[in-house]
Every structure is written in structure tokens, then in C-alpha cells.
Motif scaffolding. Structure first.
Motif, PDB file in Angstrom:
ATOM      1  N   LEU A 141       0.835  -1.204   0.000  1.00  0.00           N
ATOM      2  CA  LEU A 141       0.000   0.000   0.000  1.00  0.00           C
ATOM      3  C   LEU A 141       0.874   1.260   0.000  1.00  0.00           C
ATOM      4  CD1 LEU A 141      -3.026   0.596  -0.010  1.00  0.00           C
ATOM      5  CD2 LEU A 141      -2.887   0.935   2.446  1.00  0.00           C
ATOM      6  N   LYS A 142       1.961   1.206   0.754  1.00  0.00           N
ATOM      7  CA  LYS A 142       2.886   2.344   0.838  1.00  0.00           C
ATOM      8  C   LYS A 142       3.504   2.622  -0.538  1.00  0.00           C
ATOM      9  CE  LYS A 142       6.776   3.939   3.667  1.00  0.00           C
ATOM     10  NZ  LYS A 142       7.864   4.060   2.677  1.00  0.00           N
ATOM     11  N   ILE A 143       3.922   1.547  -1.239  1.00  0.00           N
ATOM     12  CA  ILE A 143       4.531   1.712  -2.565  1.00  0.00           C
ATOM     13  C   ILE A 143       3.500   2.212  -3.571  1.00  0.00           C
ATOM     14  CG2 ILE A 143       5.590   0.467  -4.491  1.00  0.00           C
ATOM     15  CD1 ILE A 143       6.898  -1.367  -2.391  1.00  0.00           C
ATOM     16  N   VAL A 144       2.282   1.645  -3.512  1.00  0.00           N
ATOM     17  CA  VAL A 144       1.207   2.054  -4.433  1.00  0.00           C
ATOM     18  C   VAL A 144       0.918   3.551  -4.259  1.00  0.00           C
ATOM     19  CG1 VAL A 144      -1.280   1.845  -4.854  1.00  0.00           C
ATOM     20  CG2 VAL A 144       0.116  -0.201  -4.728  1.00  0.00           C
ATOM     21  N   GLY A 145       0.898   4.010  -3.007  1.00  0.00           N
ATOM     22  CA  GLY A 145       0.653   5.435  -2.746  1.00  0.00           C
ATOM     23  C   GLY A 145       1.807   6.306  -3.180  1.00  0.00           C
ATOM     24  N   GLU A 146       3.027   5.843  -2.918  1.00  0.00           N
ATOM     25  CA  GLU A 146       4.222   6.642  -3.214  1.00  0.00           C
ATOM     26  C   GLU A 146       4.395   6.875  -4.709  1.00  0.00           C
ATOM     27  OE1 GLU A 146       9.066   6.188  -2.762  1.00  0.00           O
ATOM     28  OE2 GLU A 146       7.768   4.829  -1.623  1.00  0.00           O
ATOM     29  N   PHE A 147       4.081   5.851  -5.522  1.00  0.00           N
ATOM     30  CA  PHE A 147       4.285   5.960  -6.964  1.00  0.00           C
ATOM     31  C   PHE A 147       2.989   6.198  -7.733  1.00  0.00           C
ATOM     32  CE2 PHE A 147       8.063   3.734  -5.512  1.00  0.00           C
ATOM     33  CZ  PHE A 147       9.050   4.463  -6.135  1.00  0.00           C
ATOM     34  N   GLY A 148       1.873   6.392  -7.029  1.00  0.00           N
ATOM     35  CA  GLY A 148       0.604   6.718  -7.672  1.00  0.00           C
ATOM     36  C   GLY A 148       0.101   5.627  -8.599  1.00  0.00           C
ATOM     37  N   LEU A 149       0.226   4.372  -8.182  1.00  0.00           N
ATOM     38  CA  LEU A 149      -0.235   3.260  -9.012  1.00  0.00           C
ATOM     39  C   LEU A 149      -1.747   3.133  -8.906  1.00  0.00           C
ATOM     40  CD1 LEU A 149       2.487   0.603  -8.090  1.00  0.00           C
ATOM     41  CD2 LEU A 149       2.549   2.320  -9.880  1.00  0.00           C
ATOM     42  N   ARG A 150      -2.349   2.498  -9.916  1.00  0.00           N
ATOM     43  CA  ARG A 150      -3.809   2.371  -9.921  1.00  0.00           C
ATOM     44  C   ARG A 150      -4.256   1.295  -8.956  1.00  0.00           C
ATOM     45  NH1 ARG A 150      -7.011   0.351 -15.177  1.00  0.00           N
ATOM     46  NH2 ARG A 150      -5.719  -1.437 -14.666  1.00  0.00           N
ATOM     47  N   ASN A 151      -3.515   0.190  -8.915  1.00  0.00           N
ATOM     48  CA  ASN A 151      -3.894  -0.921  -8.050  1.00  0.00           C
ATOM     49  C   ASN A 151      -2.663  -1.779  -7.756  1.00  0.00           C
ATOM     50  OD1 ASN A 151      -3.533  -2.282 -10.483  1.00  0.00           O
ATOM     51  ND2 ASN A 151      -5.730  -2.330 -10.919  1.00  0.00           N
ATOM     52  N   LYS A 152      -2.853  -2.776  -6.928  1.00  0.00           N
ATOM     53  CA  LYS A 152      -1.734  -3.643  -6.544  1.00  0.00           C
ATOM     54  C   LYS A 152      -1.219  -4.444  -7.741  1.00  0.00           C
ATOM     55  CE  LYS A 152      -2.119  -3.287  -1.843  1.00  0.00           C
ATOM     56  NZ  LYS A 152      -2.601  -4.258  -0.884  1.00  0.00           N
ATOM     57  N   ARG A 153      -2.102  -4.685  -8.705  1.00  0.00           N
ATOM     58  CA  ARG A 153      -1.708  -5.477  -9.870  1.00  0.00           C
ATOM     59  C   ARG A 153      -0.552  -4.813 -10.622  1.00  0.00           C
ATOM     60  NH1 ARG A 153      -6.612  -6.450 -12.672  1.00  0.00           N
ATOM     61  NH2 ARG A 153      -6.234  -4.611 -13.926  1.00  0.00           N
ATOM     62  N   GLU A 154      -0.542  -3.476 -10.678  1.00  0.00           N
ATOM     63  CA  GLU A 154       0.556  -2.757 -11.338  1.00  0.00           C
ATOM     64  C   GLU A 154       1.877  -3.041 -10.629  1.00  0.00           C
ATOM     65  OE1 GLU A 154      -0.313   1.426 -11.910  1.00  0.00           O
ATOM     66  OE2 GLU A 154      -1.355   0.941 -13.768  1.00  0.00           O
ATOM     67  N   LEU A 155       1.825  -3.166  -9.308  1.00  0.00           N
ATOM     68  CA  LEU A 155       3.029  -3.483  -8.535  1.00  0.00           C
ATOM     69  C   LEU A 155       3.440  -4.939  -8.759  1.00  0.00           C
ATOM     70  CD1 LEU A 155       5.165  -2.853  -6.400  1.00  0.00           C
ATOM     71  CD2 LEU A 155       3.466  -3.316  -4.650  1.00  0.00           C
TER      72      LEU A 155
END
Length: 192
Positions: free
Chosen positions: A30-44
Motif C-alpha cells: 500500500l505504501k509503494i502504491v501510494g508513493e508511486f501513484g499506481l492504480r492498483n496492486k496489480r501494477e506493482l
């Protein structure tokens, strides 16, 4: 006769975590998704899968002899690709550095992150919107994919598109409307 989709990708592009409800992993994601402005966990997860494939390749080559022609040839090719995309710098010239790559290293090279870092957008989320709305070009090509991996030599060519209101193009709908209302009380406006 029924239509058949011939052109289909059968390879998976991401891999779900083995344990879906691990608290530490969920918080870190969640921290990484927020930091890089990803759409969802799938992008990570997609980035993690790319990395795992790269690491597997490097591990495979590291098992070979130091002077093995396959290791020399493919190892050089792998490292050259890492330099081109900016995952590693030229001083890191061993395959061991590929094993040490993290998802953050890859996410730093996304177009979305670079647009924000270069100051073209007010926030990481604004960067994503600008890219999707075709305001950003890399070189002469408009790119509307936030996850576009920018090469090191293309990084200096990231700019606003020529036909974008931000890049000196025609002003946007709201701006045109306000100019029309200022210019003439009921100036001949052809748009609604």
C-alpha cells in the motif's frame, strides 16, 4: 459462423502473492502504491514479476563458469539493457547487482514518476492524469501510458505535447469559454 479471437496473449503478466493476507506485505504494498501513484496492486505485482524474471535470468547465468561464452554474451546483453533503462548505472557492472534490484528501482523509471520528478505535474496523481489525457510527449511521440519505461537517453526529451494547452497549443474548453464571455457578452460562439 462464430468469430474467433486469434490474437490472444496467453502469458500471465503478473503473479498474485502466495499468502493474500500477510499484514506486513499488505502495508508495504500500500505504501509503494501510494508513493508511486499506481492504480492498483496489480501494477506493482506486474513489476515484481518482471523483476523476478530478470533475477532468474541473472541467477541462471551466475551458475555458469566465469569465462563461459554464453555467460559473457548474455550477461553483457542483460547488463546493457539494465543501463539503457536506468535500473543500474555504468559502475555496477556485475550480474550480482541485478539480483539486488528492488521494485522501487523499476518504478522510479516509469513515465508517471519522471513527469512528477521533472516538475511538469503538481503531484504523482496529476502526472498520471496528464499522461492519460495526452499532454505529455517523449521526443516527438505523444505517450499516454503511465507505466511507459523511459530509457536514459529519452529522459531529457520528456515535455508537454505541442498541441497541448500546457505546451503552447490551443487553450482548453473552459479557458476558451471564459475568454469568449470576457471578450464579447454574446460573441458568436459556435460551441455549447
Amino acid at each position: 459462423m462464430p468469430s474467433i479471437a486469434y490474437y490472444r496473449n496467453y502469458g500471465k503478466t503478473f503473479k498474485k502473492p502466495r499468502r493474500p493476507f500477510e499484514k506486513e506485505r499488505l502495508d508495504a504494498e500500500l505504501k509503494i502504491v501510494g508513493e508511486f501513484g499506481l492504480r492498483n496492486k496489480r501494477e506493482l505485482w506486474r513489476v515484481q514479476m518482471v523483476l523476478s524474471k530478470l533475477r532468474a535470468r541473472a541467477r541462471d547465468l551466475l551458475t555458469l563458469e566465469e569465462k563461459d561464452p554464453k555467460r559473457l554474451f548474455e550477461g553483457e546483453a542483460l547488463l546493457r539493457r539494465m543501463y539503457r533503462y536506468g535500473f543500474l548505472d555504468e559502475s555496477q557492472n556485475k550480474l550480482d547487482y541485478v539480483l539486488a534490484l528492488t521494485p522501487q528501482d523499476v518504478l522510479e523509471r516509469r513515465l508517471q514518476t519522471l513527469v512528477f520528478k521533472l516538475g511538469l505535474a503538481k503531484s504523482i496523481h496529476h502526472a498520471r492524469v496528464l499522461i492519460r489525457q495526452r499532454h505529455i510527449r517523449v521526443g516527438k511521440q505523444i505517450v499516454n501510458i503511465p507505466s511507459f519505461m523511459v530509457r536514459v537517453d529519452s529522459q531529457k526529451h520528456i515535455d508537454f505535447a505541442l498541441n497541448s494547452p500546457f505546451g503552447g497549443g490551443r487553450p482548453g474548453r473552459v479557458k476558451r469559454k471564459s475568454l469568449a464571455s470576457k471578450g464579447g457578452a454574446d460573441g458568436g460562439e459556435d460551441e455549447e
